[in-house]
Write a protein that holds these residues in place. Structure first.
Motif, mmCIF file in Angstrom:
data_model
loop_
_atom_site.group_PDB
_atom_site.id
_atom_site.type_symbol
_atom_site.label_atom_id
_atom_site.label_comp_id
_atom_site.label_asym_id
_atom_site.label_seq_id
_atom_site.Cartn_x
_atom_site.Cartn_y
_atom_site.Cartn_z
ATOM 1 N N ALA A 47 0.807 -1.109 -0.045
ATOM 2 C CA ALA A 47 0.331 0.060 -0.066
ATOM 3 C C ALA A 47 0.477 0.886 0.194
ATOM 4 C CB ALA A 47 -1.397 0.213 1.046
ATOM 5 N N ALA A 48 0.481 2.367 -0.627
ATOM 6 C CA ALA A 48 0.888 3.384 -0.324
ATOM 7 C C ALA A 48 -0.064 4.747 -0.429
ATOM 8 C CB ALA A 48 1.459 3.478 -1.835
ATOM 9 N N ILE A 49 0.706 6.183 -0.304
ATOM 10 C CA ILE A 49 -0.105 6.751 0.381
ATOM 11 C C ILE A 49 0.418 8.266 -0.091
ATOM 12 C CG2 ILE A 49 0.359 6.750 2.877
ATOM 13 C CD1 ILE A 49 -2.040 8.268 3.313
ATOM 14 N N SER A 50 -0.441 9.676 -0.530
ATOM 15 C CA SER A 50 0.590 10.275 -1.180
ATOM 16 C C SER A 50 0.973 11.189 -0.071
ATOM 17 C CB SER A 50 0.220 10.780 -2.447
ATOM 18 O OG SER A 50 -1.311 11.833 -2.086
ATOM 19 N N TRP A 51 2.115 12.366 -0.003
ATOM 20 C CA TRP A 51 2.308 13.254 0.801
ATOM 21 C C TRP A 51 1.221 14.457 0.658
ATOM 22 C CZ3 TRP A 51 3.560 18.074 -0.306
ATOM 23 C CH2 TRP A 51 4.019 18.315 -1.919
ATOM 24 N N PHE A 52 1.060 15.064 -0.707
ATOM 25 C CA PHE A 52 -0.267 16.059 -0.656
ATOM 26 C C PHE A 52 -1.536 16.242 -0.529
ATOM 27 C CE2 PHE A 52 -1.682 16.213 -4.946
ATOM 28 C CZ PHE A 52 -0.602 14.383 -5.771
ATOM 29 N N ASP A 53 -1.942 15.142 -0.909
ATOM 30 C CA ASP A 53 -3.398 14.469 -0.997
ATOM 31 C C ASP A 53 -4.653 13.679 -0.109
ATOM 32 O OD1 ASP A 53 -4.649 13.786 -3.601
ATOM 33 O OD2 ASP A 53 -3.240 12.611 -2.391
ATOM 34 N N ASP A 54 -2.926 12.788 0.852
ATOM 35 C CA ASP A 54 -3.469 11.775 1.249
ATOM 36 C C ASP A 54 -4.483 10.177 0.480
ATOM 37 O OD1 ASP A 54 -4.065 12.893 4.428
ATOM 38 O OD2 ASP A 54 -2.359 12.248 3.773
ATOM 39 N N SER A 55 -3.868 10.572 -0.828
ATOM 40 C CA SER A 55 -4.250 9.948 -1.944
ATOM 41 C C SER A 55 -3.799 8.480 -1.527
ATOM 42 C CB SER A 55 -3.440 10.155 -3.796
ATOM 43 O OG SER A 55 -4.733 10.766 -4.337
ATOM 44 N N THR A 56 -4.693 7.293 -1.792
ATOM 45 C CA THR A 56 -3.932 5.764 -1.012
ATOM 46 C C THR A 56 -4.818 4.512 -2.165
ATOM 47 O OG1 THR A 56 -6.400 5.093 -0.289
ATOM 48 C CG2 THR A 56 -4.330 6.233 1.551
#
Length: 121
Positions: A47-56
């Motif tokens: 899994a991953a989560i973005s730094w700028f909008d918390d997209s997963t």
């Protein structure tokens, strides 16, 4: 430095929440990911989560069973895993990198030492 915690021995069907604390870096500007590696197998994206909008982003094998989240104030990223299966047994690694939703190990710059998750029947 990335340090994982929360692994352990659980039974199939149980839930587990892994945590990763990041120190010494600007955590909020990093994309964060979880990978796992079972004995004899390559390290694979979970899994991953973005730094700028918390997209997963999730691997197909955990979609619907896992939730990745982050707390920038605490420099923490979490992986909640439910309905654990025997095949989820692996060492789980936290990673930080610059690619949004990166699914490849080479897309991450920093790695933790891993936390062991063992699922028994």
């Amino acid at each position: 430095q990335l340090v994982e915690s929360g692994g352990g021995l659980v039974q199939a069907g149980d839930s587990l929440k892994l945590a990763c604390v990041v120190s010494g870096r600007t955590f909020s500007s990093y994309n964060m990911g979880w990978f796992r590696q079972a004995p004899g197998k390559e390290r694979e994206f979970v899994a991953a989560i973005s730094w700028f909008d918390d997209s997963t982003y999730y691997a197909d094998f955990v979609k619907g069973r896992a939730t990745i989240s982050r707390d920038n104030a605490k420099n923490m990223v979490y992986l909640q895993m439910n309905s654990l299966k025997l095949e989820d047994t692996a060492t789980y690694y936290c990673a930080a990198g610059g690619i949004v939703g990166g699914r490849l190990t080479r897309q991450y710059d920093y790695w933790g030492q891993g936390t062991q998750v063992t699922v028994s029947s």
